[in-house]
Structure formats: C-alpha cells, structure tokens
Design an enzyme around this catalytic site. Structure first.
Site, PDB file in Angstrom:
ATOM      1  N   TYR A 290      12.762  -0.955   4.975  1.00  0.00           N
ATOM      2  CA  TYR A 290      14.187  -1.314   4.983  1.00  0.00           C
ATOM      3  C   TYR A 290      14.414  -2.649   5.696  1.00  0.00           C
ATOM      4  O   TYR A 290      15.248  -2.756   6.598  1.00  0.00           O
ATOM      5  CB  TYR A 290      15.029  -0.209   5.639  1.00  0.00           C
ATOM      6  CG  TYR A 290      14.714   1.150   5.079  1.00  0.00           C
ATOM      7  CD1 TYR A 290      15.158   1.508   3.807  1.00  0.00           C
ATOM      8  CD2 TYR A 290      13.953   2.064   5.787  1.00  0.00           C
ATOM      9  CE1 TYR A 290      14.822   2.735   3.259  1.00  0.00           C
ATOM     10  CE2 TYR A 290      13.622   3.301   5.248  1.00  0.00           C
ATOM     11  CZ  TYR A 290      14.063   3.626   3.987  1.00  0.00           C
ATOM     12  OH  TYR A 290      13.742   4.834   3.451  1.00  0.00           O
TER      13      TYR A 290
ATOM     14  N   ASP B  55      14.362  20.804   0.132  1.00  0.00           N
ATOM     15  CA  ASP B  55      13.552  19.677   0.571  1.00  0.00           C
ATOM     16  C   ASP B  55      13.284  19.866   2.073  1.00  0.00           C
ATOM     17  O   ASP B  55      14.110  19.531   2.916  1.00  0.00           O
ATOM     18  CB  ASP B  55      14.289  18.355   0.297  1.00  0.00           C
ATOM     19  CG  ASP B  55      13.489  17.146   0.752  1.00  0.00           C
ATOM     20  OD1 ASP B  55      12.469  17.323   1.449  1.00  0.00           O
ATOM     21  OD2 ASP B  55      13.900  16.013   0.432  1.00  0.00           O
TER      22      ASP B  55
ATOM     23  N   TYR C  13      19.117  12.878   2.387  1.00  0.00           N
ATOM     24  CA  TYR C  13      18.072  11.888   2.152  1.00  0.00           C
ATOM     25  C   TYR C  13      16.883  12.604   1.519  1.00  0.00           C
ATOM     26  O   TYR C  13      16.405  13.609   2.053  1.00  0.00           O
ATOM     27  CB  TYR C  13      17.631  11.198   3.453  1.00  0.00           C
ATOM     28  CG  TYR C  13      16.494  10.234   3.191  1.00  0.00           C
ATOM     29  CD1 TYR C  13      16.748   8.985   2.628  1.00  0.00           C
ATOM     30  CD2 TYR C  13      15.167  10.596   3.424  1.00  0.00           C
ATOM     31  CE1 TYR C  13      15.706   8.119   2.326  1.00  0.00           C
ATOM     32  CE2 TYR C  13      14.123   9.726   3.130  1.00  0.00           C
ATOM     33  CZ  TYR C  13      14.399   8.491   2.584  1.00  0.00           C
ATOM     34  OH  TYR C  13      13.369   7.642   2.269  1.00  0.00           O
TER      35      TYR C  13
ATOM     36  N   LYS D 231       5.593  14.883   5.388  1.00  0.00           N
ATOM     37  CA  LYS D 231       5.679  14.415   6.771  1.00  0.00           C
ATOM     38  C   LYS D 231       4.681  15.100   7.713  1.00  0.00           C
ATOM     39  O   LYS D 231       3.574  14.621   7.830  1.00  0.00           O
ATOM     40  CB  LYS D 231       7.120  14.515   7.255  1.00  0.00           C
ATOM     41  CG  LYS D 231       7.983  13.455   6.567  1.00  0.00           C
ATOM     42  CD  LYS D 231       9.242  13.110   7.335  1.00  0.00           C
ATOM     43  CE  LYS D 231       9.804  11.789   6.893  1.00  0.00           C
ATOM     44  NZ  LYS D 231      10.838  11.863   5.849  1.00  0.00           N
TER      45      LYS D 231
HETATM   46  C1  PLP Z   1      11.016  11.367   4.572  1.00  0.00           C
HETATM   47  C2  PLP Z   1      11.659  12.260   3.602  1.00  0.00           C
HETATM   48  C3  PLP Z   1      11.386  12.171   2.211  1.00  0.00           C
HETATM   49  C4  PLP Z   1      10.494  11.108   1.646  1.00  0.00           C
HETATM   50  O1  PLP Z   1       9.172  11.207   2.062  1.00  0.00           O
HETATM   51  P1  PLP Z   1       8.198   9.930   1.968  1.00  0.00           P
HETATM   52  O2  PLP Z   1       6.866  10.474   2.357  1.00  0.00           O
HETATM   53  O3  PLP Z   1       8.738   8.900   2.909  1.00  0.00           O
HETATM   54  O4  PLP Z   1       8.242   9.467   0.551  1.00  0.00           O
HETATM   55  C5  PLP Z   1      12.009  13.067   1.383  1.00  0.00           C
HETATM   56  N1  PLP Z   1      12.849  14.017   1.857  1.00  0.00           N
HETATM   57  C6  PLP Z   1      13.107  14.144   3.161  1.00  0.00           C
HETATM   58  C7  PLP Z   1      14.010  15.232   3.634  1.00  0.00           C
HETATM   59  C8  PLP Z   1      12.542  13.271   4.077  1.00  0.00           C
HETATM   60  O5  PLP Z   1      12.842  13.381   5.388  1.00  0.00           O
END
Ligand code: PLP
Length: 404
Positions: free
Chosen positions: A13, A230, A133, A259
C-alpha cells in the site's frame, strides 16, 4: 540497503519510493525485532497476525530444515506427499470440514472459496457486510469495504456485490431485521454470504456480536445460500476461541485459513468445505503452481502441533487482561474515540486519521514495533509475549494515544 530499497522495491500500500523509508530488520527472535542500526523492538504485530509463536522458533526451524532434506517442492497435479496430506487431515479434524484446498496466500484462498460457491450454486453474486477485508486480488477485493477497499479506483472492473451495513458490537433487533430483509430480497441471485467472523481485521479492526453469525447461518440455510467464513485473521486462537465461528457455535459451509497457519514462516493458506459442497462443485477450476508446497505444509503442521501443546487459551486470556488493563488509560485521551480489546487484539481508535510516521517514531522510542493505519493504533502480539514486554506495548500505545 535503504538506498537500494528506495530505488527498486514496492512496499505494501505504498508508492515507490515511499515518502518515509522503511526500517531495515536484520534479525527476528522470540518477540523481538533487531534493526540494522542495532535497535531492538518488542513486536506488537506478529507480522500481521501470523507469528503467533514468536520468531526463530527452534521447533519450526527444525521442521523446515528436516523437510528441506527430503524435498523442497514437487508439483501437486498427479502427485501427492506426506506433508500436504498430513496438514490437510489435521485441518479437517480441527475444523470439522473434511475437504481441503491448499492455496498459496489468503487472497487466493478467498478466490477459491468464491469459485467453490459460484460453481456449487450456479449463481454469481455475494452478500457481505461493510467494513470487511478479504484480500487484494479482484474477487477478494470486490467484497472488501467499498470505501476502505478503494473500490472507486477499480469501478467498472469490480463485480458489484450486495453490502449490508457493518454489524454492531451489541445485539440490535433493528439491524438483525434489516439484515434478514436484505438477504431475503437478494436470495435468488446469491451464491454465498462471506464474512470475517466476529472480528473485522484490516477493514477497521471492528468487533461485532456473534449472534449475527448465528443469524447469517440461519438465513443461509433458509435461502439455500452458502456461508463462507474468512478466518484468515481470526483463526488459530487469536480471538480467544480456536476460530471466530466458535464464538457463535456455528460451522460455515466454506472456511478460509491463512496468516498464522505457518506460524508466520511462509505464505500458505487453505480453503476448506463440507462434503456436500465438495460433491456439488465436482471439478474445481483452480491449481496454483506451488500448491501444497512441502516446506510450507511441514512448517504449518509443526505450528499447529505447537499450538495444540501450548496453553494458548490461557495465554490469550492473559494478553487480553494485560491489554484491557494497559490500555484503560488511553480511553480518556481527548483524541481517542474508542478503546477495544478481544482476545489477543488491542485497538485504540482515534477520532482523526493518525500521523503514521509520527506515531511509529513515538512507539519506537518506547522500544516497540507497531504499524498503525487510518484511525487505528492496534496490537496483536505473539502468544508467547511476557507480561513485561506486553506492558511495554500498552505503555507505548497509551503514549501514542495521548500524543494525538
Ligand atoms: C490478510 C487477510 C486476507 C488476505 O491474505 P493474504 O495472505 O494477504 O493474501 C484475507 N482475509 C482476511 C480476513 C485477512 O485478514
């Protein structure tokens, strides 16, 4: 190093070069980052939710080195191997979702989840909530918050999905009724509802009441729509439960993990689904080159083993108590709108966007690494952080809040 970085490297970013040079890290060990100029900082970020066990962990190092001796990588089409199979079986038993697609990043895991939902239902629209996000690739970006996610930069190329308002922290009948109505109105065109359970991460570090997750589960069932959770940020204990969905006692049809999956060692993610979804999808049209990478899978299995062994529930509870106590004073600062804590996540929300370089310099003088964004100064330290180091983090955050 700083000069070459400035010359050639994009950072997240950011413009290239960015106005404020990034700090050069030469070592990371436990909860400490050592900068090239010798400064030591207590890490309050876990490298964006990932390094839950701290850095340079002997068990994770060992797993990676052992795997390296056998094989670094082979293609996953037509071939399989123990590290990937073992990891998939472990994830299936942790989540109750038996089918596992290994992806190479969180964003890709979200793309795969969306593909699964589209292929399963034959429909092509999603419903989500504002403030979310889900990643930076186009499919994932289309369900990020339209304002934070800067949809205006890509208008015309992003698919337009259905957005409900951001769910409130407390349970609100009126909100629940509006959500119910919105899902019902669009049910015929929806493939899935996609949300981050309980904690919205990079979209604003907002927490919401788990009852809305139960409601979304009911609405999805009632209307024959899939529910995608997610859990890329919330997974693996960060919120005080193993998964965000556990706060609501629900199980999604599709779940994304990432993550902390590898303990912060390398990029790996997974999309999991029920037997029913897998049968309905049939041939899934996705297959990353580095799918199931043995090094990543091996270190992920070691990280999950460490998680099972460590008293993470007590650790996260202790961090939660430390954040609550340590940040209480920040709430009275005039520039602060809200202070909130859930599990090992502590957030100070300012009234105005914070001066990131100024706040960063201030917390670094306190010997702490944080990366504020927008109006948020927040921390999610490694679970292994000690009380003294945690106090250092909250002291730095409180000082930053008072400086606003
Ligand atoms: C960080 C994140 C993503 C994206 O993961 P990347 O490994 O950065 O592509 C998707 N969803 C959530 C909730 C996240 O925190």
């Amino acid at each position: 190093m700083a000069l070459l970085d400035r010359e050639h490297v994009w950072h997240p970013y950011a413009a290239t070069p960015q106005p404020v040079a990034p700090h050069v890290v030469s070592r990371a060990d436990g909860v400490r980052l050592t900068l090239a100029d010798g400064r030591e900082l207590v890490d309050g970020m876990s490298s964006w939710w990932a390094a839950i066990h701290g850095y340079n962990h002997p068990r994770l190092n060992r797993a990676l080195k052992d795997q390296l001796e056998d094989m670094a990588h082979v293609m996953f089409g037509g071939l399989t191997h123990e590290p990937a199979v073992r990891l998939a079986a472990t994830l299936a038993s942790m989540t109750g979702l038996p089918k596992v697609f290994l992806a190479d990043s969180g964003s890709v895991a979200v793309e795969v989840a969306i593909k699964m939902a589209f292929q399963f239902t034959g429909r092509g629209r999603l419903l989500t909530v504002r403030g979310g996000y889900h990643g930076d690739t186009f499919g994932a970006m289309s369900v990020c918050d339209p304002v934070n996610g800067m949809h205006h930069l890509f208008s015309g190329v992003l698919p337009e999905h259905v957005f409900a308002d951001r769910p409130p922290r407390e349970y609100d009948e009126g909100y629940a009724a509006r959500l119910t109505d919105l899902v019902a109105r669009h049910a015929g065109e929806l493939a899935a509802i996609i949300v981050e359970p309980v904690v919205q991460g990079a979209g604003g570090m907002h927490f919401y009441h788990p009852a809305y997750l139960r409601l979304l589960r009911e609405l999805a069932d009632e209307h024959g729509v899939l529910l995608i959770a997610d859990e890329i940020a919330t997974g693996f204990g960060r919120t005080g439960e193993l998964f965000g969905c556990d706060h609501a006692g629900i199980r999604p049809d599709i779940m994304c993990l990432g993550k902390a999956l590898t303990g912060g060692y390398m990029s790996l993610a997974a999309t999991l689904c029920t037997e029913r979804v897998a049968r309905g999808v049939g041939v899934l049209m996705h297959g990353p080159t580095f799918m199931g990478n043995p090094l990543a899978a091996a270190v992920a299995s070691a990280s999950l083993e460490l998680l099972r062994e460590r008293p993470w529930r007590e650790e996260v509870g202790r961090i939660e108590a430390g954040l609550l106590a340590g940040l209480a004073g920040a709430a009275e600062a005039p520039g602060v709108r809200d202070v909130r804590v859930l599990g090992a996540i502590g957030v100070i929300e300012a009234r105005e966007p914070v001066d990131v370089p100024a706040v960063q310099a201030l917390v670094m003088r306190h010997g702490v690494w944080l990366r504020p964004f927008g109006r948020l100064i927040y921390a999610m330290p490694p679970y292994s952080i000690g009380d003294g180091d945690l106090e250092r983090v909250t002291t730095a955050m409180t000082a930053a809040a008072r400086s606003l």
